[in-house]
Design an enzyme around this catalytic site. Structure first.
Site, mmCIF file in Angstrom:
data_model
loop_
_atom_site.group_PDB
_atom_site.id
_atom_site.type_symbol
_atom_site.label_atom_id
_atom_site.label_comp_id
_atom_site.label_asym_id
_atom_site.label_seq_id
_atom_site.Cartn_x
_atom_site.Cartn_y
_atom_site.Cartn_z
ATOM 1 C CB CYS A 24 -1.075 0.045 1.202
ATOM 2 S SG CYS A 24 -2.207 -1.169 1.054
ATOM 3 C CG HIS A 68 -12.256 9.664 -12.092
ATOM 4 N ND1 HIS A 68 -13.398 9.064 -11.494
ATOM 5 C CD2 HIS A 68 -11.679 8.597 -12.856
ATOM 6 C CE1 HIS A 68 -13.582 8.036 -12.009
ATOM 7 N NE2 HIS A 68 -12.719 7.650 -13.131
ATOM 8 C CD GLU A 107 -8.476 1.312 1.423
ATOM 9 O OE1 GLU A 107 -7.588 0.568 1.718
ATOM 10 O OE2 GLU A 107 -8.528 2.507 2.156
HETATM 11 N N1 LIG Z 1 -6.757 -0.352 8.907
HETATM 12 C C1 LIG Z 1 -6.455 -0.243 7.678
HETATM 13 N N2 LIG Z 1 -5.632 -1.052 7.184
HETATM 14 C C2 LIG Z 1 -5.480 -0.997 5.814
HETATM 15 C C3 LIG Z 1 -5.878 0.354 4.898
HETATM 16 C C4 LIG Z 1 -6.509 1.331 5.638
HETATM 17 O O1 LIG Z 1 -6.977 2.138 5.425
HETATM 18 N N3 LIG Z 1 -6.877 1.056 7.020
HETATM 19 N N4 LIG Z 1 -5.627 0.311 3.808
HETATM 20 C C5 LIG Z 1 -4.663 -0.478 3.154
HETATM 21 C C6 LIG Z 1 -4.567 -0.411 1.531
HETATM 22 O O2 LIG Z 1 -5.125 0.954 1.090
HETATM 23 C C7 LIG Z 1 -5.019 -1.497 0.804
HETATM 24 O O3 LIG Z 1 -5.224 -1.269 -0.803
HETATM 25 C C8 LIG Z 1 -6.383 -2.313 1.166
HETATM 26 O O4 LIG Z 1 -5.800 -3.387 1.987
HETATM 27 P P1 LIG Z 1 -6.426 -4.737 1.736
HETATM 28 O O5 LIG Z 1 -7.995 -4.968 2.407
HETATM 29 O O6 LIG Z 1 -5.397 -5.630 2.496
HETATM 30 O O7 LIG Z 1 -6.472 -5.044 0.115
HETATM 31 P P2 LIG Z 1 -6.503 -6.409 -0.602
HETATM 32 O O8 LIG Z 1 -6.918 -6.100 -1.807
HETATM 33 O O9 LIG Z 1 -5.606 -7.194 -0.463
HETATM 34 O O10 LIG Z 1 -7.733 -7.184 0.073
HETATM 35 P P3 LIG Z 1 -8.042 -8.645 -0.064
HETATM 36 O O11 LIG Z 1 -9.707 -8.865 -0.023
HETATM 37 O O12 LIG Z 1 -7.696 -9.285 1.299
HETATM 38 O O13 LIG Z 1 -7.330 -9.399 -1.180
HETATM 39 C C9 LIG Z 1 -4.186 -1.757 3.866
HETATM 40 N N5 LIG Z 1 -4.344 -1.837 5.222
HETATM 41 ZN ZN LIG Z 2 -5.292 1.180 -0.691
#
Ligand SMILES: Nc1nc2c(c(=O)[nH]1)N=C([C@H](O)[C@H](O)COP(=O)(O)OP(=O)(O)OP(=O)(O)O)CN2
Ligand SMILES: [Zn+2]
Length: 117
Positions: A24, A68, A107
């Site tokens: 990230c 965007h 997200e």
């Molecule tokens: N507590 C938080 N943890 C994380 C955040 C956040 O905003 N708060 N953000 C991220 C990253 O932005 C990441 O893009 C999103 O994380 P994640 O859920 O791990 O994304 P995945 O696509 O890998 O999800 P899966 O469904 O597990 O494949 C990271 N952490």
């Molecule tokens: Zn992200």
């Protein structure tokens, strides 16, 4: 009674404070899903807490700031975690809609935050 409306926006971001090598830390994008919850008593005549249309028209200008765009470039969102984005949204939306009681922000389809102020 609580009403809600869902909004969607696409934004780029990176997280500047993640450990080196964390995925990230690189610029990437999300299709965010945002749910706004408003509490109130239905008006006698109208039969609603708030017209969904008014809610949409109040929130859309805020969504347009995010959609965007690169979140990191927006003042107050230099570290755009979901948590910080929820707080940022709350601080803007609450004065416009005092009945705001909850924000739900996804997200990804599997990750999200619920904030109640
Ligand atoms: N507590 C938080 N943890 C994380 C955040 C956040 O905003 N708060 N953000 C991220 C990253 O932005 C990441 O893009 C999103 O994380 P994640 O859920 O791990 O994304 P995945 O696509 O890998 O999800 P899966 O469904 O597990 O494949 C990271 N952490
Ligand atoms: Zn992200």
């Amino acid at each position: 009674m609580i009403i809600y409306k869902t909004f969607q926006f696409d934004s780029a971001h990176y997280l500047p404070h993640v450990p080196k090598g964390h995925k990230c830390g690189k610029m990437h994008g999300h299709t965010y899903m945002l749910k706004i919850f408003i509490s109130g008593t239905p008006e006698l005549n109208a039969g609603w807490v708030l017209d969904y249309k008014d809610l949409k028209e109040g929130i859309n200008p805020i969504i347009n700031l995010l959609d965007h765009n690169t979140l990191n470039e927006i003042p107050g969102l230099e570290n755009p975690t979901s948590e910080n984005l929820c707080i940022w949204l709350w601080n803007i939306i609450k004065p416009i809609f005092p009945g705001l009681i909850k924000i739900e922000l996804n997200e990804t389809p599997t990750s999200g935050v619920i904030y109640e102020g």
